[in-house]
Design an enzyme around this catalytic site. Structure first.
Site, PDB file in Angstrom:
ATOM      1  N   LYS A  18       0.883  -1.179   0.000  1.00  0.00           N
ATOM      2  CA  LYS A  18       0.000   0.000   0.000  1.00  0.00           C
ATOM      3  C   LYS A  18       0.913   1.220   0.000  1.00  0.00           C
ATOM      4  O   LYS A  18       1.413   1.632   1.039  1.00  0.00           O
ATOM      5  CB  LYS A  18      -0.876  -0.019   1.253  1.00  0.00           C
ATOM      6  CG  LYS A  18      -2.229   0.670   1.127  1.00  0.00           C
ATOM      7  CD  LYS A  18      -2.180   2.130   0.745  1.00  0.00           C
ATOM      8  CE  LYS A  18      -1.906   3.049   1.903  1.00  0.00           C
ATOM      9  NZ  LYS A  18      -1.704   4.458   1.484  1.00  0.00           N
TER      10      LYS A  18
ATOM     11  N   GLY B 102       6.774   5.135   8.099  1.00  0.00           N
ATOM     12  CA  GLY B 102       5.900   6.295   8.136  1.00  0.00           C
ATOM     13  C   GLY B 102       5.972   6.947   9.505  1.00  0.00           C
ATOM     14  O   GLY B 102       6.951   6.769  10.243  1.00  0.00           O
ATOM     15  N   SER B 103       4.933   7.669   9.850  1.00  0.00           N
ATOM     16  CA  SER B 103       4.972   8.452  11.087  1.00  0.00           C
ATOM     17  C   SER B 103       4.816   7.567  12.332  1.00  0.00           C
ATOM     18  O   SER B 103       4.222   6.485  12.278  1.00  0.00           O
ATOM     19  CB  SER B 103       3.853   9.490  11.064  1.00  0.00           C
ATOM     20  OG  SER B 103       2.612   8.825  10.989  1.00  0.00           O
ATOM     21  N   THR B 104       5.316   8.070  13.425  1.00  0.00           N
ATOM     22  CA  THR B 104       5.184   7.377  14.701  1.00  0.00           C
ATOM     23  C   THR B 104       3.708   7.226  15.077  1.00  0.00           C
ATOM     24  O   THR B 104       3.290   6.182  15.590  1.00  0.00           O
ATOM     25  CB  THR B 104       5.964   8.167  15.781  1.00  0.00           C
ATOM     26  OG1 THR B 104       7.356   8.068  15.445  1.00  0.00           O
ATOM     27  CG2 THR B 104       5.732   7.637  17.172  1.00  0.00           C
TER      28      THR B 104
ATOM     29  N   GLY C  98       2.333   4.418  13.150  1.00  0.00           N
ATOM     30  CA  GLY C  98       2.981   3.200  13.656  1.00  0.00           C
ATOM     31  C   GLY C  98       2.269   2.668  14.897  1.00  0.00           C
ATOM     32  O   GLY C  98       2.048   1.458  15.044  1.00  0.00           O
TER      33      GLY C  98
ATOM     34  N   GLU D 210       9.305   1.422  10.998  1.00  0.00           N
ATOM     35  CA  GLU D 210      10.360   2.428  10.796  1.00  0.00           C
ATOM     36  C   GLU D 210       9.647   3.768  10.846  1.00  0.00           C
ATOM     37  O   GLU D 210       8.901   4.095   9.922  1.00  0.00           O
ATOM     38  CB  GLU D 210      11.005   2.266   9.419  1.00  0.00           C
ATOM     39  CG  GLU D 210      11.796   0.996   9.217  1.00  0.00           C
ATOM     40  CD  GLU D 210      13.143   1.027   9.906  1.00  0.00           C
ATOM     41  OE1 GLU D 210      13.455   2.017  10.594  1.00  0.00           O
ATOM     42  OE2 GLU D 210      13.874   0.039   9.754  1.00  0.00           O
TER      43      GLU D 210
ATOM     44  N   CYS E 293      13.509  11.050   7.161  1.00  0.00           N
ATOM     45  CA  CYS E 293      13.235  10.609   8.541  1.00  0.00           C
ATOM     46  C   CYS E 293      14.427  10.888   9.454  1.00  0.00           C
ATOM     47  O   CYS E 293      14.258  11.230  10.622  1.00  0.00           O
ATOM     48  CB  CYS E 293      12.905   9.134   8.546  1.00  0.00           C
ATOM     49  SG  CYS E 293      14.112   8.150   7.656  1.00  0.00           S
TER      50      CYS E 293
ATOM     51  N   GLU F 253       8.732  16.560  14.784  1.00  0.00           N
ATOM     52  CA  GLU F 253       9.296  16.311  13.461  1.00  0.00           C
ATOM     53  C   GLU F 253       8.665  17.290  12.467  1.00  0.00           C
ATOM     54  O   GLU F 253       7.457  17.243  12.225  1.00  0.00           O
ATOM     55  CB  GLU F 253       8.987  14.868  13.056  1.00  0.00           C
ATOM     56  CG  GLU F 253       9.766  14.417  11.857  1.00  0.00           C
ATOM     57  CD  GLU F 253       9.442  12.982  11.457  1.00  0.00           C
ATOM     58  OE1 GLU F 253       8.318  12.515  11.686  1.00  0.00           O
ATOM     59  OE2 GLU F 253      10.349  12.342  10.888  1.00  0.00           O
TER      60      GLU F 253
END
Ligand code: NAD
Length: 505
Positions: A198, A251-253, A256, A274, A309, A408
């Site tokens: 995806k 992707g983003s925390t 995640g 990640e 990142c 971030e």
């Protein structure tokens, strides 16, 4: 056209290539070795951030389409057409795949540049060669994945097999559209799994073409599927699917954390993450080559528009060299990245990925000013550009409690934070929820080793930043994630062990 040939193209030639690519881009889903429309016919627009024009209306997968893609991947896995293929044969297909990627470099590169604004030269010099290297590195290990025979009691034969996990759902971001997807599917496929990818909705075009090239290279139908779609719909359906054995994510925390929940709500699938970062670079007063260090500081936060990142967005500078560091940063870094049309091979700073991302970055810049940081340059939109551009920006007098130092930003915004002692530097470096990477600049070996040991991050560069090769585990500590990409550890994370305990008498 190969990478080498395309590297000589002029701006005018790239404009012609782009015009051709936009005539009829492939917008459907790729399932079972074929392009198919989304079952319910839903669609979404994908926009060129350099001029804010829609370039394609993509099929948008929903849970039904994800179900079809997972069923196709499961069927291919069970049939053994890939997982039980002779390793050498699987390797040949992967190598042929890399050859086709090189041959289609021109088309792949233009798709990423149009889709997310990355300068065409970066796609050709960084993204595509790294995609090829990743696939080659992982493929080289296909016939070297070994099990073990253990030393146990004499009436028993015990061996351990390393088997693929099954169906892997890969969810990727837009900042390196092809490369981040490849970091997932290359090890997953090499280990014998089948994949449903995806890609990020902001930049799905190149991943569709990659899956098609895999099939052209001899990859059996259903082994690599692509479901374009919105994260909260297609990504969520994939992560909640009970017939997916592993989710691998970059992707983003924030997302995640959702994926960990989806795993618990469904089948406890493995989740490799990640995620984001807020990487510090520490410049100690004894740095050997201040010019090189300063260049590494601005490259480390302005390259790829800061949409990296591991961007070195926190520059921790020892007070003794602080003023000189800032002076040189302004002299050399202010005009090192010049906004331009990303199709122009001379351009090294494209737009941010969307107008929303541009507004988000500008609001961080406002917060920096409000919280008392000193804006040295940038902080605005370059004149005469219609796209989602933000000028390279430098703040000084930042302290680590400001939003620009904690969150971030994912844009070209550098923050200089002064410090006195090494203890203070370590404490600031570690005062973050993230732990992806760090840079350390010093001539003192003991100091360097101490910093490597005491900074909580998955990657520490000493007297360098953002370099490495395929042997380097790439991944974070703390809320930057729990996985490692690129290295052998990554390949093995797409396998599971099976123990066979055989009583002999
Ligand atoms: P994002 O988390 O918004 O999206 C990443 C992917 O997740 C996209 O495909 C998106 O559609 C999907 N997604 C969104 N919501 C979802 C949901 N509810 N369920 C399932 N999937 C969902 O991140 P982004 O904006 O695409 O990328 C930027 C982020 O990626 C930054 O935080 C950056 O640090 C991180 N990143 C990390 C690494 C690394 O190796 N650690 C590398 C590149 C980018």
């Amino acid at each position: 056209m190969s990478i080498q040939t395309a590297s000589d193209f002029t701006f005018e030639r790239w404009q012609a290539v782009a015009e051709k690519a936009l005539k009829k881009p492939e917008t459907r889903l790729f399932i079972g070795g074929d392009y198919v429309d989304a079952i319910d016919g839903q669609r979404f627009d994908t926009v060129n951030p350099a001029n804010l024009e829609a370039i394609a209306t993509m099929s948008a997968a929903n849970a039904k389409d994800v179900d079809a893609a997972v069923a196709s991947a499961r069927k291919a896995f069970r049939s053994g057409v890939w997982s039980r293929m002779a390793p050498r044969h699987r390797m040949e297909i992967m190598y042929r795949f890399t050859k086709l990627i090189d041959e289609h470099a021109e088309q792949l590169a233009v798709l990423d540049t149009l889709n997310m604004g990355k300068p065409i030269s970066d796609v050709l010099q960084i993204d595509i060669p790294s995609v090829i290297q990743t696939i080659q590195f992982m493929a080289e290990y296909i016939d070297k994945i070994e099990g073990a025979v253990t030393n146990t009691e004499s009436d028993v034969m015990h061996y351990v097999l390393r088997e693929p996990i099954g169906v892997v759902g890969a969810i990727s971001p837009w900042n390196y559209p092809m490369l981040m997807a490849t970091w997932k599917f290359a090890p997953a496929l090499s280990a014998g799994n089948t994949v449903v990818l995806k890609p990020a909705e902001q930049a799905p075009l190149s991943c569709l073409r990659l899956a098609e090239l895999f099939t052209e290279a001899g990859g059996p139908a259903g082994v690599l599927n692509v479901v374009n779609g919105i994260g909260e719909v297609a990504g969520k359906a994939l992560a909640l699917h009970s017939d997916v054995d592993k989710i691998t994510f970059t992707g983003s925390t924030e997302v995640g954390k959702l994926l960990l929940q989806y795993s618990g709500q469904s089948n406890m699938k493995r989740v490799s993450l990640e995620c984001g970062g807020k990487s510090p670079q520490l410049f100690m007063a004894d740095v050997a080559d201040l010019d090189r260090a300063v260049a590494s500081a601005y490259d480390g936060v302005y390259a790829n528009m800061g949409e990296v990142c591991n961007a070195g967005s926190r520059l921790l500078v020892q007070k003794k060299i602080h003023d000189e560091f800032v002076e040189r940063f302004i002299a050399e870094g202010k005009d090192a990245y010049v906004p331009g049309d990303p199709l122009d091979p001379e351009t090294n700073l494209g737009p941010l990925v969307t107008s929303e991302a541009q507004q988000r970055v500008l609001s961080f810049i406002e917060s920096g000013k409000e919280e008392g940081a000193e804006l040295k340059f940038g902080g605005d939109i370059p004149g005469g550009m219609t796209g989602a551009y933000v000028n390279p920006t430098l703040f000084t007098k930042v302290n680590n409690s400001m939003r620009i130092a904690r969150e971030e930003i994912f844009g070209p915004v550098a923050s200089v934070i002064p410090f006195d002692t090494i203890d203070e530097a370590i404490s600031i470096a570690n005062d973050t929820i993230y732990g992806l990477a760090a840079g350390v600049w010093t001539q003192d070996l003991s100091q360097a080793h101490r910093l490597v040991k005491e900074i909580d991050a998955g990657i520490i560069w000493v007297n360098s930043f953002d370099e490495g090769d395929m042997t380097q585990p790439f991944g974070g500590y703390k809320q930057s994630g729990n996985a490692r990409d690129n290295c052998i550890e990554s390949l093995l994370s797409y396998t599971q062990s099976k123990s066979a305990w055989i009583r002999l008498n």
